[in-house]
Design a protein around this motif. Sequence first.
Motif, short mmCIF file in Angstrom:
data_model
loop_
_atom_site.label_atom_id
_atom_site.label_comp_id
_atom_site.label_asym_id
_atom_site.label_seq_id
_atom_site.Cartn_x
_atom_site.Cartn_y
_atom_site.Cartn_z
N ASP A 38 17.97 15.38 31.30
CA ASP A 38 18.18 16.43 31.85
C ASP A 38 19.40 15.78 32.69
N GLY A 40 20.22 14.83 36.28
CA GLY A 40 19.41 14.45 38.09
C GLY A 40 18.16 13.99 37.76
N HIS A 41 18.19 13.80 36.43
CA HIS A 41 16.24 13.33 36.12
C HIS A 41 16.84 12.26 35.34
N GLY A 42 17.48 11.92 34.80
CA GLY A 42 17.32 10.91 33.60
C GLY A 42 17.58 10.99 32.12
N LEU A 43 16.15 10.17 31.71
CA LEU A 43 15.18 10.56 30.79
C LEU A 43 14.24 10.42 30.94
N GLU A 59 4.92 11.75 30.67
CA GLU A 59 4.85 12.12 32.72
C GLU A 59 5.47 13.48 32.52
N GLN B 2 10.06 10.34 40.99
CA GLN B 2 10.79 9.49 40.36
C GLN B 2 10.67 7.39 40.53
N TYR B 36 21.59 0.87 30.30
CA TYR B 36 21.34 1.13 29.04
C TYR B 36 22.94 2.10 29.34
N PHE B 89 22.59 3.69 33.17
CA PHE B 89 21.12 4.04 33.32
C PHE B 89 20.29 2.93 33.89
N PHE B 101 12.92 5.69 33.67
CA PHE B 101 14.34 5.92 33.80
C PHE B 101 14.97 6.30 35.89
N GLY B 102 15.90 5.60 35.89
CA GLY B 102 16.78 6.45 37.06
C GLY B 102 16.94 7.28 36.42
N ALA B 103 18.03 8.29 37.60
CA ALA B 103 18.10 9.65 37.20
C ALA B 103 20.10 9.70 36.38
N GLY B 104 21.03 7.64 36.41
CA GLY B 104 21.76 7.86 36.22
C GLY B 104 22.90 7.63 37.12
#
Lengths: 113, 111
Positions: A38, A40-43, A59, B2, B36, B89, B101-104
């Motif tokens: 999604d 702003g949330h990455g994977l 999670e 996160q 990635y 990412f 993962f980070g948010a990208g």
Amino acid sequence: DAGITQSPRHKVTETGTPVTLRCHQTENHRYMYWYRQDPGHGLRLIHYSYGVKDTDKGEVSDGYSVSRSKTEDFLLTLESATSSQTSVYFCAIKPDRETYEQYFGPGTRLTVT
Amino acid sequence: QQQVKQSPQSLIVQKGGISIINCAYENTAFDYFPWYQQFPGKGPALLIAIRPDVSEKKEGRFTISFNKSAKQFSLHIMDSQPGDSATYFCAASKREFKLSFGAGTTVTVRA
């Protein structure tokens, strides 16, 4: 795509209906994962499997269940889809415990109206 | 919350320039740090990864720099090309299965 296929690739469904997404791999890898992506949330990890019939939560597992009755298939089920589950879903594999790398499939875009 | 924080959210670089993406983590148990690359409509593809026993790893035009004491790592894309335009990412994991993962970061390389 590391021998991973996902089906369907696109799906539109209505709120309250059950949905099952399939991940299929051809390499006999032990570990399989379901993520959602999604903005702003990455994977984010939903569930994962470390063998046939062996699964555990990630999670963001609420509202999702999984099953793995054979090595090659990992199913993700939304028992009663909600609009908040609109997302892109990715399956990933990891060959064994000693391997760090995860490899991703092409994704399924799910829209819940 | 996160476990891996990534910045910037997006960046624009001229062809031939350097793109730099930064990530920070809190969990000192993490021992694997991959990056990635994802193109629109495709799944993320493993680009390069580093373990905490080295401070830098280079593969072609892509370099990871790792600072264990600061709990930070970064991706440098040298001589950026239009084909590098993608979302990147960062991630981190302990060996036991779970990638965080980070948010990208969306990178746009202008010709």
